[in-house]
Scaffold this active site. Structure first.
Site, PDB file in Angstrom:
ATOM      1  N   GLY A 184       0.834  -1.200   0.000  1.00  0.00           N
ATOM      2  CA  GLY A 184       0.000   0.000   0.000  1.00  0.00           C
ATOM      3  C   GLY A 184       0.863   1.242   0.000  1.00  0.00           C
ATOM      4  O   GLY A 184       2.011   1.219  -0.454  1.00  0.00           O
ATOM      5  N   CYS A 185       0.331   2.353   0.500  1.00  0.00           N
ATOM      6  CA  CYS A 185       1.109   3.585   0.601  1.00  0.00           C
ATOM      7  C   CYS A 185       2.427   3.290   1.308  1.00  0.00           C
ATOM      8  O   CYS A 185       2.450   2.694   2.385  1.00  0.00           O
ATOM      9  CB  CYS A 185       0.318   4.643   1.379  1.00  0.00           C
ATOM     10  N   PHE A 186       3.541   3.718   0.723  1.00  0.00           N
ATOM     11  CA  PHE A 186       4.847   3.268   1.216  1.00  0.00           C
ATOM     12  C   PHE A 186       5.329   3.926   2.504  1.00  0.00           C
ATOM     13  O   PHE A 186       6.312   3.496   3.097  1.00  0.00           O
ATOM     14  CB  PHE A 186       5.929   3.387   0.150  1.00  0.00           C
TER      15      PHE A 186
ATOM     16  N   PRO B 177       4.804   1.265   5.656  1.00  0.00           N
ATOM     17  CA  PRO B 177       5.703   0.110   5.557  1.00  0.00           C
ATOM     18  C   PRO B 177       7.165   0.467   5.789  1.00  0.00           C
ATOM     19  O   PRO B 177       7.900  -0.299   6.413  1.00  0.00           O
ATOM     20  CB  PRO B 177       5.461  -0.389   4.127  1.00  0.00           C
TER      21      PRO B 177
END
Length: 335
Positions: A176-178, A181
């Site tokens: 998903g949006c980095f 993560p």
């Protein structure tokens, strides 16, 4: 620099964590490009002013030659063995460059926020910071030059630890949006460095806007460099499964689009086989099919500087989240 006050020696914030004494004891050779170094330093100006020091913090960790620090600092550390010191004088060309007058801008004073004063530092919408240099009835002048631009710097450096390039490996994940993560992986013991980027699209030359359009075919990823003596690819996969929903197709939560798809992007056949076995084990635990793809990494490009270590630097709200190793604080996806 690192966890304390920073004047930007790093292009991006340092990766917090403890040094492995096991690795330090094993290394007896000189630092070279590609190695991960842990360094204590004191930086001074020509008038003797100390502008930054790591001595009250954990050592600065960075990969030599990766562009994480100014070129002169790379050169100061290269060739040192653990425990050795060096005093290096760095000219502006190898530090923050000469002052660039084109980086000085003005805007109407009517647009200035209340309380703005000369000497204040402001954060712009693009993530850059600038110093307020003049305020009058008509306009406000700001300077986007680094505050050490045009200055000759002296660094006293001491090499505290070294992880050889040969002992390192890379892993790449889409979750998903980095932003979130990357912070999860920054906290993993044994992870040396993280970087947000775009991968597996039509080209390796992409911008954030192009990726967000959904037409590039690329996915937002975090690239992880890790010490194979301290952690394993299997453990990194555990972090992958635990910190997003792999059953969602083309998105995570409210972020929708192929650029937010879930994926494991392997760097060699060994990683591919480990990933397949890990997915099979994870699928046995879930009630829905896993949507994550397992494909070779290709067409990777680094994301823009304002997307690097975004949450550790404060995110949208300016509230920095800890990247400290083994930190268990909840990750706030947007800051």
């Amino acid at each position: 620099i690192g966890a304390g006050r920073s004047l930007g020696l790093l292009r991006a914030p340092a990766f917090a964590g403890k040094i492995s004494t096991r690795c330090i004891a094993a290394v007896t050779r000189a630092a070279k490009v590609g190695d991960s170094a842990q360094v204590h330093y004191v930086g001074t100006l020509d008038d003797g002013t100390i502008f930054d020091s790591s001595r009250e913090r954990t050592p600065l960790e960075f990969m030599i030659g990766a562009g994480n620090v100014i070129r002169g600092f790379d050169l100061a550390v290269t060739g040192l063995e653990i425990g050795q010191t060096r005093k290096a004088r760095i000219d502006p060309v190898d530090a923050y460059g000469e002052l660039d007058r084109s980086m000085v801008m003005a805007f109407p004073s009517t647009q200035a926020p209340a309380g703005l004063k000369v000497g204040s530092r402001v954060k712009l919408s693009n993530g850059q910071t600038a110093a307020v240099t003049k305020i009058d009835d008509k306009e406000v002048e700001i300077d986007l030059n680094h505050e050490l631009a045009g200055k000759t710097l002296t660094f006293d450096v001491e090499l505290m630890g070294l992880i050889s390039a040969e002992q390192q490996a890379k892993a790449t994940f889409g979750m998903g949006c980095f932003w979130g993560p990357e912070l999860h992986y920054q906290r993993v013991p044994g992870v040396i460095a993280t970087q947000t980027g775009y991968s597996n699209g039509k080209t390796d030359q992409l911008t954030y806007e192009e990726v967000c359009s959904g037409s590039s075919g690329a996915v937002e990823v975090v690239e992880v460099v890790y010490d194979t003596a301290q952690t394993s690819y299997e453990k990194l996969l555990d972090v992958f499964w635990a910190n997003h929903d792999p059953t969602q197709v083309d998105g995570q939560g409210g972020d929708r689009g192929t650029q937010y798809r879930s994926g494991i992007y392997f760097h060699n056949p060994e990683q591919q086989e480990i990933a397949k076995k890990s997915m099979a084990a994870q699928q046995a635990k879930l009630g829905k099919p896993i949507a994550s793809e397992i494909v070779a990494v290709h067409n990777y490009s680094t994301a823009e500087p304002n997307h690097q270590q975004y949450l550790a630097r404060g995110g949208r709200g300016g509230n920095a989240q800890s990247p400290a190793k083994s930190c268990t604080d909840k990750v706030r996806c947007y800051g």
